[in-house]
Design a protein around this motif. Structure first.
Motif, mmCIF file in Angstrom:
data_model
loop_
_atom_site.group_PDB
_atom_site.id
_atom_site.type_symbol
_atom_site.label_atom_id
_atom_site.label_comp_id
_atom_site.label_asym_id
_atom_site.label_seq_id
_atom_site.Cartn_x
_atom_site.Cartn_y
_atom_site.Cartn_z
ATOM 1 N N ASP A 81 1.010 -1.441 0.273
ATOM 2 C CA ASP A 81 -0.105 -0.052 0.091
ATOM 3 C C ASP A 81 0.818 1.510 -0.088
ATOM 4 O OD1 ASP A 81 -2.583 -1.796 0.149
ATOM 5 O OD2 ASP A 81 -2.689 -1.238 2.179
ATOM 6 N N LEU A 82 1.753 1.371 0.603
ATOM 7 C CA LEU A 82 2.906 2.158 1.047
ATOM 8 C C LEU A 82 3.563 2.727 -0.742
ATOM 9 C CD1 LEU A 82 3.815 4.555 2.701
ATOM 10 C CD2 LEU A 82 6.102 2.887 3.355
ATOM 11 N N GLY A 117 2.524 13.973 5.068
ATOM 12 C CA GLY A 117 2.268 14.113 6.382
ATOM 13 C C GLY A 117 1.198 12.978 6.599
ATOM 14 N N PHE A 118 0.194 13.589 6.021
ATOM 15 C CA PHE A 118 -1.789 13.078 6.469
ATOM 16 C C PHE A 118 -1.454 11.340 5.760
ATOM 17 C CE2 PHE A 118 -2.743 16.302 9.105
ATOM 18 C CZ PHE A 118 -3.269 16.040 9.676
ATOM 19 N N LEU A 119 -0.863 12.000 4.424
ATOM 20 C CA LEU A 119 -1.571 10.828 3.456
ATOM 21 C C LEU A 119 -0.745 9.481 4.145
ATOM 22 C CD1 LEU A 119 -0.919 11.533 0.107
ATOM 23 C CD2 LEU A 119 -2.755 11.043 1.043
ATOM 24 N N LEU A 120 0.627 9.354 4.800
ATOM 25 C CA LEU A 120 1.460 8.312 5.891
ATOM 26 C C LEU A 120 -0.070 8.181 7.035
ATOM 27 C CD1 LEU A 120 4.946 9.246 5.755
ATOM 28 C CD2 LEU A 120 3.822 7.435 4.494
ATOM 29 N N TYR A 121 -0.240 9.033 7.431
ATOM 30 C CA TYR A 121 -1.059 8.811 8.733
ATOM 31 C C TYR A 121 -2.103 7.729 8.521
ATOM 32 C CZ TYR A 121 -4.199 9.333 12.663
ATOM 33 O OH TYR A 121 -5.162 9.554 14.104
ATOM 34 N N VAL A 127 -9.601 5.139 3.589
ATOM 35 C CA VAL A 127 -8.990 6.425 3.468
ATOM 36 C C VAL A 127 -7.637 6.911 2.607
ATOM 37 C CG1 VAL A 127 -8.795 8.766 4.880
ATOM 38 C CG2 VAL A 127 -10.126 7.268 5.679
ATOM 39 N N TYR A 128 -6.708 6.222 2.844
ATOM 40 C CA TYR A 128 -5.617 5.918 2.459
ATOM 41 C C TYR A 128 -6.106 6.324 0.454
ATOM 42 C CZ TYR A 128 -0.766 4.854 0.890
ATOM 43 O OH TYR A 128 0.259 5.303 0.126
ATOM 44 N N TRP A 129 -6.814 4.889 1.146
ATOM 45 C CA TRP A 129 -6.958 4.788 -1.006
ATOM 46 C C TRP A 129 -8.328 6.418 -1.560
ATOM 47 C CZ3 TRP A 129 -4.122 2.465 -4.346
ATOM 48 C CH2 TRP A 129 -2.755 1.378 -3.412
ATOM 49 N N LYS A 130 -8.314 6.363 -0.871
ATOM 50 C CA LYS A 130 -9.685 6.966 -1.006
ATOM 51 C C LYS A 130 -8.558 7.867 -1.642
ATOM 52 C CE LYS A 130 -13.795 4.853 0.077
ATOM 53 N NZ LYS A 130 -14.377 4.691 1.698
ATOM 54 N N SER A 131 -7.720 8.984 -0.993
ATOM 55 C CA SER A 131 -7.365 9.883 -0.876
ATOM 56 C C SER A 131 -5.914 10.035 -1.972
ATOM 57 C CB SER A 131 -6.789 10.379 1.096
ATOM 58 O OG SER A 131 -7.380 10.359 1.657
ATOM 59 N N ILE A 132 -5.298 8.740 -2.072
ATOM 60 C CA ILE A 132 -4.570 8.964 -3.471
ATOM 61 C C ILE A 132 -5.241 8.450 -4.620
ATOM 62 C CG2 ILE A 132 -3.344 7.251 -3.973
ATOM 63 C CD1 ILE A 132 -1.661 7.994 -2.516
ATOM 64 N N LEU A 133 -6.574 8.085 -4.565
ATOM 65 C CA LEU A 133 -7.117 7.931 -5.681
ATOM 66 C C LEU A 133 -7.891 9.307 -6.097
ATOM 67 C CD1 LEU A 133 -8.446 4.527 -5.594
ATOM 68 C CD2 LEU A 133 -7.228 5.010 -6.961
ATOM 69 N N THR A 148 -5.311 19.764 -0.417
ATOM 70 C CA THR A 148 -5.638 20.292 1.034
ATOM 71 C C THR A 148 -7.042 20.211 1.168
ATOM 72 O OG1 THR A 148 -4.207 22.126 0.552
ATOM 73 C CG2 THR A 148 -5.912 22.416 2.552
ATOM 74 N N MET A 149 -7.881 19.974 0.506
ATOM 75 C CA MET A 149 -9.422 20.365 0.572
ATOM 76 C C MET A 149 -9.089 19.076 0.586
ATOM 77 S SD MET A 149 -10.590 22.387 0.661
ATOM 78 C CE MET A 149 -12.817 21.793 0.610
ATOM 79 N N ILE A 150 -8.466 17.868 -0.328
ATOM 80 C CA ILE A 150 -8.814 16.307 -0.134
ATOM 81 C C ILE A 150 -8.561 15.553 1.143
ATOM 82 C CG2 ILE A 150 -7.892 13.929 -1.186
ATOM 83 C CD1 ILE A 150 -8.160 15.112 -3.926
ATOM 84 N N ILE A 151 -6.808 16.469 1.577
ATOM 85 C CA ILE A 151 -6.181 16.062 3.273
ATOM 86 C C ILE A 151 -7.583 16.246 3.570
ATOM 87 C CG2 ILE A 151 -5.692 16.289 4.655
ATOM 88 C CD1 ILE A 151 -4.245 14.415 2.479
ATOM 89 N N MET A 152 -8.469 17.803 3.769
ATOM 90 C CA MET A 152 -9.465 18.145 5.410
ATOM 91 C C MET A 152 -10.328 17.207 5.767
ATOM 92 S SD MET A 152 -8.847 22.729 3.900
ATOM 93 C CE MET A 152 -10.121 22.718 5.642
ATOM 94 N N LEU A 153 -10.497 16.918 3.824
ATOM 95 C CA LEU A 153 -12.421 16.114 3.398
ATOM 96 C C LEU A 153 -11.802 15.028 5.097
ATOM 97 C CD1 LEU A 153 -13.924 17.017 0.418
ATOM 98 C CD2 LEU A 153 -15.040 17.550 3.126
#
Length: 186
Positions: free
Chosen positions: A11-12, A65-69, A77-83, A139-144
């Motif tokens: 995943d990483l 940092g948040f993607l790693l978190y 949440v990680y995969w949805k954010s990456i996509l 930034t918006m994607i991370i905030m959501l």
């Protein structure tokens, strides 16, 4: 190594998409005779505020940092954010290819640390490919995405959202983007 550890490592590797997206951005970030300035009248009232280069630069740590978190805390949440980030950036690149915009930048005065930092950003990122803003989009994607983490804690949630807002505002106050760039990203 356990199967769960191998899945975490696999995943990483999704983060490797970002150097590829970065190369695509660099390819498109060239001066074009057809680049359009889409500044609105309100943009002339937004001052250049060098201190906002700090949240602008914090974006790099904020996003990765948040993607790693997310990777550690919640793979969904990680995969949805990456996509979402990848799809959003590809949409941005298509727009940049067909409708390149530019942002007028102020002449930098002085030699303070903050002005030097703005100068460094200006020299490494040409004033093209502005509409929509990738800084604001990610930034918006991370905030959501942060809203999907259940045990983050109220204080950390507020700090995360406030930091995101400051990053978004920074794009305007360091004159990297205009209001239409920000609104289109949101």
């Amino acid at each position: 190594m356990s199967k769960a550890a191998l899945i975490k490592i696999r995943d990483l590797t999704a983060l490797l998409i970002f150097p590829i997206l970065g190369l695509m951005y660099e390819y498109l970030n060239e001066k074009s005779a057809n680049a359009v300035n889409i500044s609105a009248p309100v943009d002339s009232y937004i001052p250049f505020v060098p201190i906002f280069i700090i949240p602008y630069v914090i974006w790099y740590v904020y996003m990765f940092g948040f993607l790693l978190y997310f990777w550690w805390k919640n793979p969904s949440v990680y995969w949805k954010s990456i996509l979402a980030i990848t799809a959003g950036e590809i949409v941005c690149f298509i727009i940049y290819f067909y409708f390149q915009t530019t942002v007028p930048r102020p002449q930098l005065m002085g030699d303070s640390f903050l002005v030097q930092l703005v100068s460094l950003i200006y020299s490494s990122d040409q004033p093209y490919n502005c509409f929509p803003s990738i800084h604001v989009l990610t930034t918006m994607i991370i905030m959501l995405s942060v809203n999907r983490i259940e045990d983050l804690g109220k204080m950390m949630h507020y700090v995360t959202q406030l930091t995101g807002i400051l990053i978004i505002l920074s794009t305007l106050f360091v004159k990297q983007h205009v209001i239409y760039d920000v609104l289109s990203s949101i």
